[in-house]
Motif scaffolding. Structure first.
Motif, PDB file in Angstrom:
ATOM      1  N   ILE A 225     -37.386 -52.858 154.859  1.00 37.05           N
ATOM      2  CA  ILE A 225     -36.670 -52.639 153.608  1.00 37.05           C
ATOM      3  C   ILE A 225     -35.596 -51.572 153.754  1.00 37.05           C
ATOM      4  CG2 ILE A 225     -38.118 -50.851 152.589  1.00 37.05           C
ATOM      5  CD1 ILE A 225     -36.699 -54.004 150.850  1.00 37.05           C
ATOM      6  N   GLY A 226     -35.665 -50.797 154.854  1.00 35.30           N
ATOM      7  CA  GLY A 226     -34.605 -49.829 155.105  1.00 35.30           C
ATOM      8  C   GLY A 226     -33.240 -50.488 155.220  1.00 35.30           C
ATOM      9  N   ARG A 262     -41.012 -46.991 150.640  1.00 40.67           N
ATOM     10  CA  ARG A 262     -39.607 -47.335 150.401  1.00 40.67           C
ATOM     11  C   ARG A 262     -39.487 -48.667 149.670  1.00 40.67           C
ATOM     12  NH1 ARG A 262     -36.667 -45.001 155.889  1.00 40.67           N
ATOM     13  NH2 ARG A 262     -37.169 -42.837 155.446  1.00 40.67           N
ATOM     14  N   LEU A 263     -40.390 -49.580 149.972  1.00 40.29           N
ATOM     15  CA  LEU A 263     -40.424 -50.830 149.219  1.00 40.29           C
ATOM     16  C   LEU A 263     -40.770 -50.559 147.765  1.00 40.29           C
ATOM     17  CD1 LEU A 263     -40.273 -53.913 149.230  1.00 40.29           C
ATOM     18  CD2 LEU A 263     -42.681 -53.947 149.888  1.00 40.29           C
ATOM     19  N   ASP A 300     -50.243 -51.813 142.993  1.00 39.12           N
ATOM     20  CA  ASP A 300     -49.857 -51.156 141.739  1.00 39.12           C
ATOM     21  C   ASP A 300     -48.542 -51.690 141.186  1.00 39.12           C
ATOM     22  OD1 ASP A 300     -52.108 -49.636 141.907  1.00 39.12           O
ATOM     23  OD2 ASP A 300     -51.098 -47.868 142.734  1.00 39.12           O
ATOM     24  N   LEU A 301     -47.628 -52.084 142.087  1.00 36.78           N
ATOM     25  CA  LEU A 301     -46.287 -52.458 141.648  1.00 36.78           C
ATOM     26  C   LEU A 301     -46.305 -53.626 140.677  1.00 36.78           C
ATOM     27  CD1 LEU A 301     -44.107 -52.098 144.849  1.00 36.78           C
ATOM     28  CD2 LEU A 301     -43.889 -50.814 142.726  1.00 36.78           C
ATOM     29  N   ASP A 302     -47.015 -54.712 141.047  1.00 34.23           N
ATOM     30  CA  ASP A 302     -46.978 -55.887 140.174  1.00 34.23           C
ATOM     31  C   ASP A 302     -47.711 -55.638 138.872  1.00 34.23           C
ATOM     32  OD1 ASP A 302     -46.394 -58.683 139.569  1.00 34.23           O
ATOM     33  OD2 ASP A 302     -48.561 -58.914 139.694  1.00 34.23           O
ATOM     34  N   SER A 303     -48.814 -54.871 138.924  1.00 37.20           N
ATOM     35  CA  SER A 303     -49.530 -54.585 137.684  1.00 37.20           C
ATOM     36  C   SER A 303     -48.667 -53.770 136.731  1.00 37.20           C
ATOM     37  CB  SER A 303     -50.830 -53.830 137.999  1.00 37.20           C
ATOM     38  OG  SER A 303     -50.548 -52.596 138.634  1.00 37.20           O
ATOM     39  N   GLY A 684     -32.911 -44.274 148.935  1.00 39.13           N
ATOM     40  CA  GLY A 684     -34.232 -44.381 149.534  1.00 39.13           C
ATOM     41  C   GLY A 684     -34.679 -43.078 150.159  1.00 39.13           C
ATOM     42  N   TYR A 685     -33.787 -42.429 150.897  1.00 37.67           N
ATOM     43  CA  TYR A 685     -34.131 -41.156 151.512  1.00 37.67           C
ATOM     44  C   TYR A 685     -34.283 -40.059 150.458  1.00 37.67           C
ATOM     45  CZ  TYR A 685     -33.427 -43.015 156.175  1.00 37.67           C
ATOM     46  OH  TYR A 685     -33.551 -43.742 157.324  1.00 37.67           O
TER      47      TYR A 685
END
Length: 746
Positions: A225-226, A262-263, A300-303, A684-685
């Protein structure tokens, strides 16, 4: 003129029906596909009956179109309409219109009742809202305009462009497409999950095509994803595709450094921020389940944002339309089409193993599209999908070409031409097969489009991969079944990664996809040979070399990835765990590695993973020796964001230190950030650095970093998708489906 070739004949009739309905401000009746008696469309005007016949001719001549029109004359005589229209996608000249008009002039007012492709195109331009209800057409048109205006992007994304343009005509706009569009519109992120072959990638490509047509720059992510963070541009709309982001076959390797974070960060930022930035991810459902067990952030992301779309089995109507579109755009012989029309389709669309990938294969050039018995061949493939590649592999390619398909299993998912050639030459030599530069090139030509894909990356390097994951699975099965091939692969390996790739495929790392037991059994019998080969190749060049692009002079120079040696030692530890290798030999390699760390050569993230692995395997002496050198390296080189992240990870993970108790180090970090915030940086960084500020308890600094992130990523409301709707007709009846395929029985 718009490209009507992306539509099937049925889709073209639907388009024309919508156009005529708007033009005449009335309901235009559409009739079931099949024997139409000369009527595709019918409507009433002032008590009179108007009918239209649609002819969507692909790759035809005008003489063929004229012959077809002559066959309609008797039908029209029986119908005696008040007015008759003949509508075709063929680009008609004035004289050609007149010749068709002469056939039907008793029921036409003028030659203007004969509409060619340009006339239909003009009607679409006049009635833009109609076009929005036919996304394949406006997406295709918009894409072509985008490529014409952005030739630099077109060249950079040539492989993606080709794949999209191949799949678009066969695509069926189903409810899943609209669901994906809704998710992407609401959250700016859509994760498409589903079983192998269900059409995840094709759906993702359709979403990409739609956004390209709306001026979004496409960015394909292949490594991690970077790449997306690095490609982010504030001044333009972008859409990112990360296909198989958790792996193609099994979740066999952990995500790269900070990948889950990062994603997570990019998903959160896209979901709550700029609508001109979109992200599409795809994965097999069992790989996603496994990854969620290892990475809580993914769970956790989708929830939190509900951006997951799970593709399920298709209903009968969708199955029929998918098969029909593939057949209509195929080169299937008239006799084979007739077999389908006369009931052959039933055994296909009702088969429990039906999926779009198998449909694509059985209607493609690698399948027998000429001989009698086509429906039976199709069903046999559905009965035994593993035979897709078996027949072509055993009958249609020679031994040298077979070895090229198999050696690809031992190399990175997408490998450059030179490493593949050298590995292939070595394997052929080990098995006594003569291979030359010319025969290797010939093998690539033969295999492209059936077993392999050849394309270029963003830096214009030629890459080769298996055509899709099912080819990889097939080739691994062939390797597993032939111990001579296994031995030859181990003996001929010229890259260390050839060993680790095969090992990972065999062992797997998934509760849901535990790898290949036959392959692991074959490798286990050769355990000592595998270790011997690994030690021989420990410092060999990597097939994953990356190009140096620091200047024009350095272009074309490839170097090994920074984590090469660390990754190889990690693999030796896997062998140690699996087959009980000698720890003394591992110790010698660890000493070679730490000697490099003393000179500041290596990858810090991979080094931290290696240190943890040494502890897990209870190699305390090796762990202590490595820790001493690594700690000094991390502590003495706090130069950039990654350096700080790795040092903090080491302190908190290995030494169990709370960063908020490290006052002097916190001051050092704050001074570093004072300088860093004066420079442009990737969001991102900055997100990583904000987390560090929070851990140090530097609340004011954390707020400043958050402000800098907002400045770099201000929302832009100028880019919103146009609306379109799925027609949602009830097309699942046996009668409709029979008449649909009956079109092929002409």
């Amino acid at each position: 003129m718009r490209d009507f070739s992306v539509l099937s004949d049925v889709e073209f009739e639907e388009l024309v029906g919508d156009l005529l309905g708007v033009e005449n401000n009335t309901l235009v009746e559409r009739f079931a596909a099949g024997a139409d008696g000369g009527v595709d469309l019918r409507w009433h005007v002032s008590g009179g009956v108007h009918i239209a016949q649609c002819k969507h001719y692909r790759k035809s001549s005008f003489s063929q179109l004229l012959d077809s029109a002559r066959k309609e004359v008797q039908k029209v005589e029986r119908l005696k309409p008040d007015r008759y229209y003949f509508i075709t996608t063929f680009d008609l000249s004035i004289s050609q219109k007149d010749r068709i008009y002469d056939l039907f002039k008793s029921w036409m007012r003028a030659s203007g009742d004969v509409l060619g492709g340009r006339d239909v195109d003009a009607l679409i331009t006049k009635n833009g809202a109609v076009e929005q209800r036919h996304p394949k057409l406006w997406v295709s048109t918009g894409m072509q305009l985008f490529w014409a205006l952005h030739s630099d992007i077109a060249n950079r994304t040539n492989a993606l462009r080709s794949r999209i343009e191949r799949s678009l005509p066969r695509y069926v706009v189903s409810p899943g497409y609209q669901n994906a569009r809704d998710i992407l519109a609401e959250h700016n992120v859509c994760l498409i999950s589903g079983p192998p072959g269900i059409g995840k990638t094709t759906l993702a490509q359709m979403l990409m095509a739609e956004h390209i047509s709306m001026r979004y720059e496409p960015v394909e992510v292949s490594g991690d994803i970077g790449e997306a963070w690095a490609a982010l541009r504030q001044d333009s709309p972008q859409i990112f595709l990360y296909d198989d982001f958790l792996g193609q076959i099994t979740f066999a390797e952990k995500l790269p450094k900070n990948e889950d974070k990062r994603l997570s960060d990019i998903v959160e930022r896209f979901s709550t921020g700029n609508p001109s930035k979109k992200l599409i991810l795809t994965t097999r459902e069992y790989i996603l389940r496994d990854a969620k067990l290892s990475y809580e952030r993914l769970n956790d992301l989708d929830s939190k944002y509900h951006f997951l779309l799970e593709l399920k089995a298709y209903d009968k109507a969708d199955r029929a339309q998918i098969l029909y579109n593939h057949l209509w755009h195929s080169e299937l012989s008239p006799n084979c089409l007739r077999e389908i029309a006369q009931g052959g389709y039933k055994r296909i669309i009702t088969h429990p193993a039906y999926n779009p990938r198998l449909v694509e294969y059985c209607t493609g050039s690698a399948f027998d599209l000429e001989s009698p018995g086509y429906p039976e061949r199709f069903k046999a493939t559905l009965d035994h999908p593993e035979r897709i590649w078996k027949i072509a592999f055993e009958r249609h390619i020679d031994v040298e070409q077979q070895l090229l398909v198999m050696v690809l299993c031992s190399l990175p998912r997408a490998v450059r031409l030179e490493p593949l050639r050298e590995a292939h030459f070595a394997l052929c030599e080990a098995l006594g097969i003569v291979s030359t530069e010319s025969s290797f090139r010939g093998a690539l030509d033969v295999l492209e489009g059936t077993f392999i894909a050849i394309y270029q990356d963003r830096e214009r390097d030629t890459l080769i991969s298996h055509l899709n994951p099912s080819v990889t699975e097939f080739a691994l099965g062939r390797i597993s079944a032939d111990r001579r091939t296994v031995s030859a692969l181990l003996e001929s390996a010229i890259y260390f990664e050839q060993l680790s790739e095969l090992f990972l495929y065999g062992r797997g790392n998934s509760l849901f996809r535990p790898g290949s037991a036959p392959l692991m059994a074959a490798l286990s019998l050769k355990g000592p040979e595998c270790l011997k080969a690994a030690l021989r190749l420990i410092d060999s060049p990597s097939p994953k070399q990356v190009e140096v692009l620091a200047s024009e002079a350095s272009a074309g120079i490839f170097i090994d990835p920074a984590d090469k040696l660390e990754g190889r030692v990690l693999f030796l530890l896997e062998i140690y765990s699996e087959w009980g290798a000698d720890s003394t030999e591992i110790g010698a390699v660890v000493d070679l590695l730490t000697a490099r760390w003393r000179t500041r050569i290596g990858d810090k993230g991979a080094a931290l993973r290696l240190l943890r692995s040494l502890d897990v395997h209870s190699l305390d002496e090796l762990s202590n020796r490595a820790h001493e050198v690594l700690h000094e390296w991390l502590e003495s080189t706090l130069i950039d964001a990654d350096d700080w992240s790795y040092y903090a990870e080491h302190l908190t993970g290995y030494h169990d230190i709370q960063l908020e108790d490290m006052g002097e180090l916190a001051e050092h970090f704050e001074r570093f950030m004072d300088r860093r915030l004066l420079e442009p940086d990737s969001p991102g960084y900055l997100s990583d650095l904000k987390s560090l500020a929070d851990d140090f308890g530097l609340d004011e600094l954390s707020d400043r970093i958050e402000e800098a992130m907002r400045d770099e990523y201000e929302p832009d409301d100028d880019y919103e998708p146009d609306g379109s709707r799925h027609l949602g007709d009830d097309r699942g009846s046996d009668e409709y489906i029979a008449e649909l395929f009956g079109r092929f029985d002409d």
